[in-house]
Design a protein around this motif. Structure first.
Motif, PDB file in Angstrom:
ATOM      1  N   THR A   1     -18.170  68.035  63.272  1.00 44.08           N
ATOM      2  CA  THR A   1     -16.781  67.577  63.292  1.00 44.08           C
ATOM      3  C   THR A   1     -15.906  68.412  62.369  1.00 44.08           C
ATOM      4  O   THR A   1     -14.814  68.851  62.744  1.00 44.08           O
ATOM      5  CB  THR A   1     -16.714  66.093  62.878  1.00 44.08           C
ATOM      6  N   VAL A   2     -16.385  68.641  61.151  1.00 48.24           N
ATOM      7  CA  VAL A   2     -15.623  69.435  60.186  1.00 48.24           C
ATOM      8  C   VAL A   2     -15.487  70.880  60.666  1.00 48.24           C
ATOM      9  O   VAL A   2     -14.427  71.504  60.520  1.00 48.24           O
ATOM     10  CB  VAL A   2     -16.295  69.390  58.800  1.00 48.24           C
ATOM     11  N   SER A   3     -16.552  71.410  61.265  1.00 52.67           N
ATOM     12  CA  SER A   3     -16.524  72.811  61.705  1.00 52.67           C
ATOM     13  C   SER A   3     -15.487  73.046  62.799  1.00 52.67           C
ATOM     14  O   SER A   3     -14.946  74.141  62.926  1.00 52.67           O
ATOM     15  CB  SER A   3     -17.905  73.249  62.191  1.00 52.67           C
ATOM     16  N   LYS A   4     -15.198  72.014  63.601  1.00 52.73           N
ATOM     17  CA  LYS A   4     -14.173  72.157  64.639  1.00 52.73           C
ATOM     18  C   LYS A   4     -12.817  72.466  64.025  1.00 52.73           C
ATOM     19  O   LYS A   4     -12.075  73.327  64.512  1.00 52.73           O
ATOM     20  CB  LYS A   4     -14.083  70.872  65.471  1.00 52.73           C
TER      21      LYS A   4
ATOM     22  N   VAL B   1     -31.491  71.820  58.055  1.00 57.65           N
ATOM     23  CA  VAL B   1     -31.354  72.723  59.200  1.00 57.65           C
ATOM     24  C   VAL B   1     -30.302  72.205  60.177  1.00 57.65           C
ATOM     25  O   VAL B   1     -29.455  72.974  60.663  1.00 57.65           O
ATOM     26  CB  VAL B   1     -32.710  72.891  59.924  1.00 57.65           C
ATOM     27  N   MET B   2     -30.323  70.899  60.470  1.00 53.46           N
ATOM     28  CA  MET B   2     -29.345  70.332  61.403  1.00 53.46           C
ATOM     29  C   MET B   2     -27.930  70.405  60.837  1.00 53.46           C
ATOM     30  O   MET B   2     -26.955  70.563  61.586  1.00 53.46           O
ATOM     31  CB  MET B   2     -29.716  68.887  61.731  1.00 53.46           C
ATOM     32  N   ALA B   3     -27.801  70.291  59.515  1.00 53.12           N
ATOM     33  CA  ALA B   3     -26.487  70.446  58.885  1.00 53.12           C
ATOM     34  C   ALA B   3     -25.995  71.884  59.041  1.00 53.12           C
ATOM     35  O   ALA B   3     -24.804  72.126  59.311  1.00 53.12           O
ATOM     36  CB  ALA B   3     -26.565  70.073  57.408  1.00 53.12           C
ATOM     37  N   MET B   4     -26.904  72.849  58.886  1.00 54.28           N
ATOM     38  CA  MET B   4     -26.534  74.263  59.038  1.00 54.28           C
ATOM     39  C   MET B   4     -26.114  74.570  60.476  1.00 54.28           C
ATOM     40  O   MET B   4     -25.117  75.256  60.713  1.00 54.28           O
ATOM     41  CB  MET B   4     -27.711  75.153  58.632  1.00 54.28           C
ATOM     42  N   ILE B   5     -26.873  74.043  61.437  1.00 54.61           N
ATOM     43  CA  ILE B   5     -26.531  74.269  62.846  1.00 54.61           C
ATOM     44  C   ILE B   5     -25.184  73.632  63.176  1.00 54.61           C
ATOM     45  O   ILE B   5     -24.331  74.237  63.831  1.00 54.61           O
ATOM     46  CB  ILE B   5     -27.636  73.709  63.767  1.00 54.61           C
ATOM     47  N   GLY B   6     -24.976  72.403  62.703  1.00 55.83           N
ATOM     48  CA  GLY B   6     -23.715  71.715  62.967  1.00 55.83           C
ATOM     49  C   GLY B   6     -22.524  72.391  62.325  1.00 55.83           C
ATOM     50  O   GLY B   6     -21.423  72.400  62.886  1.00 55.83           O
ATOM     51  N   SER B   7     -22.736  72.990  61.145  1.00 56.05           N
ATOM     52  CA  SER B   7     -21.625  73.582  60.394  1.00 56.05           C
ATOM     53  C   SER B   7     -21.030  74.821  61.051  1.00 56.05           C
ATOM     54  O   SER B   7     -19.938  75.259  60.674  1.00 56.05           O
ATOM     55  CB  SER B   7     -22.082  73.931  58.973  1.00 56.05           C
ATOM     56  N   VAL B   8     -21.741  75.411  62.021  1.00 58.52           N
ATOM     57  CA  VAL B   8     -21.199  76.606  62.693  1.00 58.52           C
ATOM     58  C   VAL B   8     -20.971  76.378  64.189  1.00 58.52           C
ATOM     59  O   VAL B   8     -20.608  77.312  64.905  1.00 58.52           O
ATOM     60  CB  VAL B   8     -22.126  77.833  62.496  1.00 58.52           C
TER      61      VAL B   8
END
Length: 403
Positions: free
Chosen positions: A58-61, A103-110
């Motif tokens: 959400t934040v990465s959007k 890992v899921m946080a890293m994937i979500g962040s980009v």
């Protein structure tokens, strides 16, 4: 002017990269049943993993949506997929829940580096006549990724995560060096008209945040995003608990999603000529959202019909998302349309976060029967807020006109 064949080749590369973005965020969820046999993961852990990933997404959007206007879109697109690939390789070596969460946080962040930069790149490669078609084809990449996920589930999860990461790492490097070498020349930016400048001054961020138009759209859109996460995460786990294969449900869910996205657009086009643009969008949006939740109740009640319900759920979930996303993209005036759309998307994405850890606690307390109560309550809310007949577009000069 005809589009260069080279641009279609570049589009093919961008399409593959976007599909990879979606696969990297969906494969770990699809492999949860396998992962649970090696790593002890509770439903609360799953909920926390989903919420962490959804929050980062959400934040990465917002972050990458803003960055796409200020820096190289090709660098954002390639840089994001490089980090996703590296994270996938790292996931193959995880042995603890906290490592999976990181890992899921890293994937979500980009993840935000996938969609917006991709659409801006193809906008520079194709003229206005071709852009709409290529935009729609790119949008089907998410559904295509979902349809091929079941093909990987028969293989060992660590092998798939490692190999897919290596393959995309190499592909991204090749794309950056020889295919997507630079951003195409941007279209000439036309100067703002006087009335557009006045609109920009009239509608600020504070007025956008206070707008009933934005909150009305975002709150209904919230349920579509929530339902998508439920269908991608909790429905397969529920079917597995009932000793039933979720592969048929997931494949037909994606197939239904493809049909729902295309048909909802065609129906809107037909209804607009008879009812008007906004009334037709409101009516169809409400119908799709309500039926989406009714069918959702059936998924957790009649698991023996999971394949049929999977298609229907995918049809109405993706159709609903398509309609409310379209409404949100045109809710603001020209000068603030992007900002309004970003805020609506940001708020609606909280639905995915709610479908993670908060929903896991409800399931732990009330079991999967909680979905019936949840969906019925949400249907009442959607019908209630829709009965207020709040406009679907912001008016820049409403204050001036009333003076």
């Amino acid at each position: 002017m005809a589009t260069s064949p080279t641009n279609y080749f570049k589009f093919g590369a961008v399409f593959c990269i976007y599909v990879a973005y979606v696969l990297f965020r969906r494969l770990p969820i699809a492999f949860l049943s396998q992962i649970r046999t090696e790593i002890q993961i509770s439903n609360d852990d799953i909920g926390r993993i989903v919420s962490i990933h959804a929050s980062a997404f959400t934040v990465s959007k917002l972050v990458f949506g803003t960055a796409a206007d200020r820096t190289s879109n090709s660098r954002l697109l390639i840089g994001g997929i490089l980090l996703c690939s590296t994270s996938s390789i790292g996931l193959a070596f995880t042995s603890e829940v906290w490592q999976i969460e990181v890992v899921m946080a890293m994937i979500g962040s980009v993840q935000g580096a996938g969609w917006v930069p991709a659409t801006k790149l193809i906008a520079t490669w194709f003229d206005d006549a071709s852009y709409a078609t290529m935009f729609s084809v790119l949008g089907c990449g998410s559904t295509f990724a979902g349809m091929i996920v079941p093909l990987f589930k028969t293989s060992y999860w660590r092998t798939i995560e490692f190999n897919s990461g290596i393959v995309m790492l190499l592909f991204a490097i090749i794309c950056k060096k020889w295919i997507i070498t630079e951003d195409a020349i941007r279209k000439e930016v036309k100067p703002l008209k006087k009335e557009d400048m006045e609109e920009e001054n009239t509608i600020g961020v504070k007025k956008i945040m206070k707008s009933s138009v934005m909150w009305h759209i975002a709150l209904v859109y919230f349920f579509s995003m929530e339902m998508r996460t439920i269908c991608e995460t909790w429905a397969p786990l529920y079917l597995n608990e009932k000793k039933m294969s979720a592969d048929g449900f997931q494949f037909l869910y994606e197939l239904g999603g493809l049909a729902g996205t295309m048909i909802s657009g065609l129906v809107l086009e037909r209804l607009a000529g008879k009812m008007g643009v906004d009334p037709s969008r409101r009516l169809l949006g409400i119908i799709f959202t309500v039926i989406m939740m009714i069918v959702g109740c059936g998924v957790f009640k009649f698991e023996e019909y999971s394949s049929v319900l999977g298609f229907l759920t995918g049809f109405f979930v993706n159709g609903s998302i398509n309609i409310w996303c379209l409404i949100g993209s045109q809710a603001g005036t020209k000068s603030v349309a992007g900002t309004v759309s970003a805020f609506i998307s940001f708020i609606a994405s909280v639905g995915s976060i709610f479908a993670g850890s908060p929903l896991a606690h409800l399931i732990a307390t009330f079991s999967f029967h909680v979905f019936t109560i949840l969906f019925v309550t949400q249907i009442v809310f959607v019908l209630s807020i829709s009965s207020l007949q709040i406009p679907l577009r912001m008016e820049a000069f409403s204050e001036k006109k009333t003076q």
